[in-house]
Every structure is written in structure tokens, then in C-alpha cells.
Scaffold this motif. Structure first.
Motif, short mmCIF file in Angstrom:
data_model
loop_
_atom_site.label_atom_id
_atom_site.label_comp_id
_atom_site.label_asym_id
_atom_site.label_seq_id
_atom_site.Cartn_x
_atom_site.Cartn_y
_atom_site.Cartn_z
N ALA A 103 0.97 -1.22 0.02
CA ALA A 103 0.01 -0.02 -0.12
C ALA A 103 0.92 1.25 0.06
N LYS A 104 1.93 1.48 0.89
CA LYS A 104 2.70 2.45 0.96
C LYS A 104 3.65 2.47 -0.30
N PHE A 105 4.03 1.64 -0.90
CA PHE A 105 4.74 1.74 -2.03
C PHE A 105 3.87 2.36 -3.14
N ALA A 106 2.69 1.94 -3.08
CA ALA A 106 1.70 2.45 -4.15
C ALA A 106 1.51 3.78 -3.99
N VAL A 107 1.34 4.41 -2.72
CA VAL A 107 1.26 5.70 -2.25
C VAL A 107 2.39 6.38 -2.79
N GLU A 108 3.57 5.94 -2.79
CA GLU A 108 4.79 6.67 -3.02
C GLU A 108 4.89 6.70 -4.61
N GLY A 109 4.37 5.89 -5.38
CA GLY A 109 4.23 5.75 -6.91
C GLY A 109 3.23 6.72 -7.38
N TYR A 110 2.06 6.93 -6.64
CA TYR A 110 0.88 7.66 -6.97
C TYR A 110 1.33 9.24 -6.85
N VAL A 111 1.94 9.42 -5.65
CA VAL A 111 2.36 10.75 -5.56
C VAL A 111 3.42 11.35 -6.63
N GLY A 112 4.38 10.33 -6.86
CA GLY A 112 5.27 10.89 -7.85
C GLY A 112 4.91 11.03 -9.12
N ALA A 113 3.61 10.20 -9.62
CA ALA A 113 3.06 10.60 -10.69
C ALA A 113 1.95 12.09 -10.58
N VAL A 114 1.53 12.28 -9.89
CA VAL A 114 0.68 13.45 -9.52
C VAL A 114 1.35 14.71 -9.43
N ALA A 115 2.49 14.55 -8.82
CA ALA A 115 3.36 15.59 -8.48
C ALA A 115 3.97 16.50 -9.94
N LYS A 116 4.07 15.59 -10.85
CA LYS A 116 4.34 15.94 -12.55
C LYS A 116 2.91 16.35 -12.99
N GLU A 117 1.80 16.23 -12.29
CA GLU A 117 0.83 16.72 -13.43
C GLU A 117 0.12 18.21 -12.71
N VAL A 118 0.52 18.40 -11.61
CA VAL A 118 -0.01 19.58 -10.98
C VAL A 118 0.99 20.94 -11.23
N PRO A 119 0.32 22.25 -11.37
CA PRO A 119 1.02 23.44 -11.70
C PRO A 119 2.27 23.60 -10.67
N ALA A 120 3.20 24.35 -10.73
CA ALA A 120 4.20 24.68 -9.93
C ALA A 120 3.95 25.16 -8.76
N HIS A 121 2.75 25.91 -8.45
CA HIS A 121 2.50 26.40 -7.27
C HIS A 121 1.46 25.49 -6.27
N VAL A 122 1.56 24.24 -6.72
CA VAL A 122 0.93 23.27 -5.92
C VAL A 122 2.01 22.05 -5.62
N LYS A 123 2.44 21.80 -4.56
CA LYS A 123 3.11 20.78 -4.04
C LYS A 123 2.55 19.60 -3.80
N VAL A 124 2.87 18.33 -4.15
CA VAL A 124 2.40 16.91 -3.88
C VAL A 124 3.48 16.23 -3.42
N ALA A 125 3.35 15.51 -2.16
CA ALA A 125 4.55 14.91 -1.44
C ALA A 125 4.17 13.73 -0.80
N ALA A 126 4.92 12.63 -0.55
CA ALA A 126 4.99 11.62 0.18
C ALA A 126 5.81 11.85 1.42
N VAL A 127 5.15 11.72 2.59
CA VAL A 127 6.31 12.10 3.52
C VAL A 127 6.21 11.03 4.83
N ALA A 128 7.10 10.35 5.02
CA ALA A 128 7.02 9.35 6.04
C ALA A 128 7.90 10.01 7.41
N PRO A 129 7.22 9.43 8.56
CA PRO A 129 8.04 9.62 9.77
C PRO A 129 9.48 9.13 9.59
#
Length: 231
Positions: A153-179
Motif C-alpha cells: 500500500a505504501k509503495f503504491a502511495v509513493e508511486g501515486y504521489v510521484g506521478a501526481v507531482a508531475k501533473e500539478v502546476p508549480a504552485h501546488v506541491k504534492v509530496a509523500a512524507v514518512a516519519p
């Protein structure tokens, strides 16, 4: 510009999500949170008081998340920070002993729940800007034996975020953060029953995590692989 902006957090009825919601509110941010337990939602709503939104919402229900997003905007405004925190786990066991229904629930809450949050809240930030954060795990970068479902599940989240981060404009940040280290929560006790007390509690963790989200995350690159600092 008002630096006490609206913040959205899912999974706020216990553990890390509850601690995040309380800390953001303590610092003056209007908070909108959700959780599946109606009783726990009511308790947190009373604890936070007026000026916040706490709803009984299952993040796997896209229509319910969409309604919650509309309520959030109507009551506290467009969020500048959204934290998709809700997740699920099971006790350690070989994958062939994990019931498919349990596997499905973990994937739906931890992965589909991130998508329902992004689907409902990201469009709100496309004009105004902001950050969408999925809470990940070190086990989503280095898999943990006997926790294959959670690792997947968390590997999937990392991949999802990596893709979405390339889809949004520069003033929107999309990140996966782990403790940076584990956090002593009910979820951790489920999978590490003999050692969960060795880690910081959610309130201690949330102080460092919220400071990071408010002040350091804006300077970080979008994508996966980011880490909350240790408290």
C-alpha cells in the motif's frame, strides 16, 4: 497574507492524525478533519470547538469525501494544506495467512483513500496553491516482511504521489512524507506489540511534524521520499 490558513487532515480520530489536528488547531489554524468513528469524531469536535470542521467520513467513500470537501470550503475556506493520513494495517503474518478481505481493506484505506482526498481537494488548490501530503512509511520504501499488504500500500502511495507531482502546476506541491522513526500509536501496537513503546508518542511527534509541514515542506521538492524529522 494570513498565515493561519485552513488545514485538512484525514484519519483524525486517533493516533498521528488526531495529534496533527490538535497541534494545528493549537497554533491557530482552522482544521477540517474526518474519521470513521462517529463517537470519536464527536469527542474531537467538542475538543476543538467552534471554527473547525470534524466529520464522520470514510475516505474510501468518494461521494462522502466530496461532500466533506464542500463543507470544508463553506465553513473554513479553501485549504492550503491537505494531509491524507488515514491508513490501515494488520498484525505481522505471512502473506498467505492474510485474508483477501483484510488485504483489500488496507489497500482501499491507504491507497484509494489518498486518491479520494486528491480528487476532492486538489482542484481547490489549482488556482490558489498549496500542498497535498500523503503520509507514507519507511516500509513503503524498504519492504517489511510479514507486512506485505501494508508495504504494498505504501509503495503504491509513493508511486501515486510521484506521478501526481508531475501533473500539478508549480504552485501546488504534492509530496509523500514518512516519519523518520516509528510513532507509538494503536496501529504500531498492532504490528509491533513488543516494541511500540520504544518510540515517541503521537503528541511529541506531531510538534516536530507540524513544524516541518508549515515551515520546511514549502522548500522541499515535490514527489516521494521525504521524511518528517524525528522529535
Amino acid at each position: 497574507m494570513n498565515d493561519r490558513y485552513p488545514v485538512v487532515v484525514s484519519g483524525v480520530t486517533k493516533g498521528m492524525g488526531r495529534a496533527l489536528a490538535l497541534r494545528f488547531a493549537e497554533l491557530g489554524h482552522p482544521v477540517s478533519g474526518c474519521g470513521r468513528s462517529a463517537d470519536a469524531v464527536g469527542e474531537l469536535r467538542d475538543r476543538l470547538g467552534p471554527g473547525h470542521v470534524v466529520e464522520a467520513v470514510d475516505v474510501t467513500d468518494a461521494a462522502a469525501v466530496a461532500r466533506w470537501s464542500r463543507t470544508t470550503v463553506a465553513e473554513i475556506g479553501v485549504p492550503r494544506l491537505v494531509v491524507a493520513n488515514a491508513g490501515a494495517i494488520h498484525a505481522q503474518r505471512p502473506v498467505w495467512e492474510v485474508d483477501p478481505a483484510v488485504f483489500s481493506d488496507i489497500m482501499r484505506v491507504s491507497v484509494e483513500g489518498v486518491h479520494t482526498m486528491a480528487h476532492a481537494f486538489l482542484p481547490l488548490m489549482l488556482e490558489s496553491g498549496g500542498s497535498f501530503v500523503a503520509v507514507s512509511s519507511g516500509w513503503g520504501r524498504t519492504p517489511r516482511e510479514f507486512l506485505a499488504a501494508y508495504s504494498a500500500a505504501k509503495f503504491a502511495v509513493e508511486g501515486y504521489v510521484g506521478a501526481v507531482a508531475k501533473e500539478v502546476p508549480a504552485h501546488v506541491k504534492v509530496a509523500a512524507v514518512a516519519p523518520d522513526s516509528a510513532v507509538d500509536t494503536e496501529m504500531l501496537a498492532t504490528c509491533l506489540p513488543d516494541e511500540h513503546h520504544a518510540y515517541p508518542g503521537p503528541q511529541e511527534w506531531a510538534r516536530a511534524a507540524v513544524d516541518y509541514l508549515l515551515h520546511r515542506l514549502p522548500q522541499e521538492p515535490s514527489g516521494g521520499g521525504l521524511v518528517f524529522p524525528a522529535p
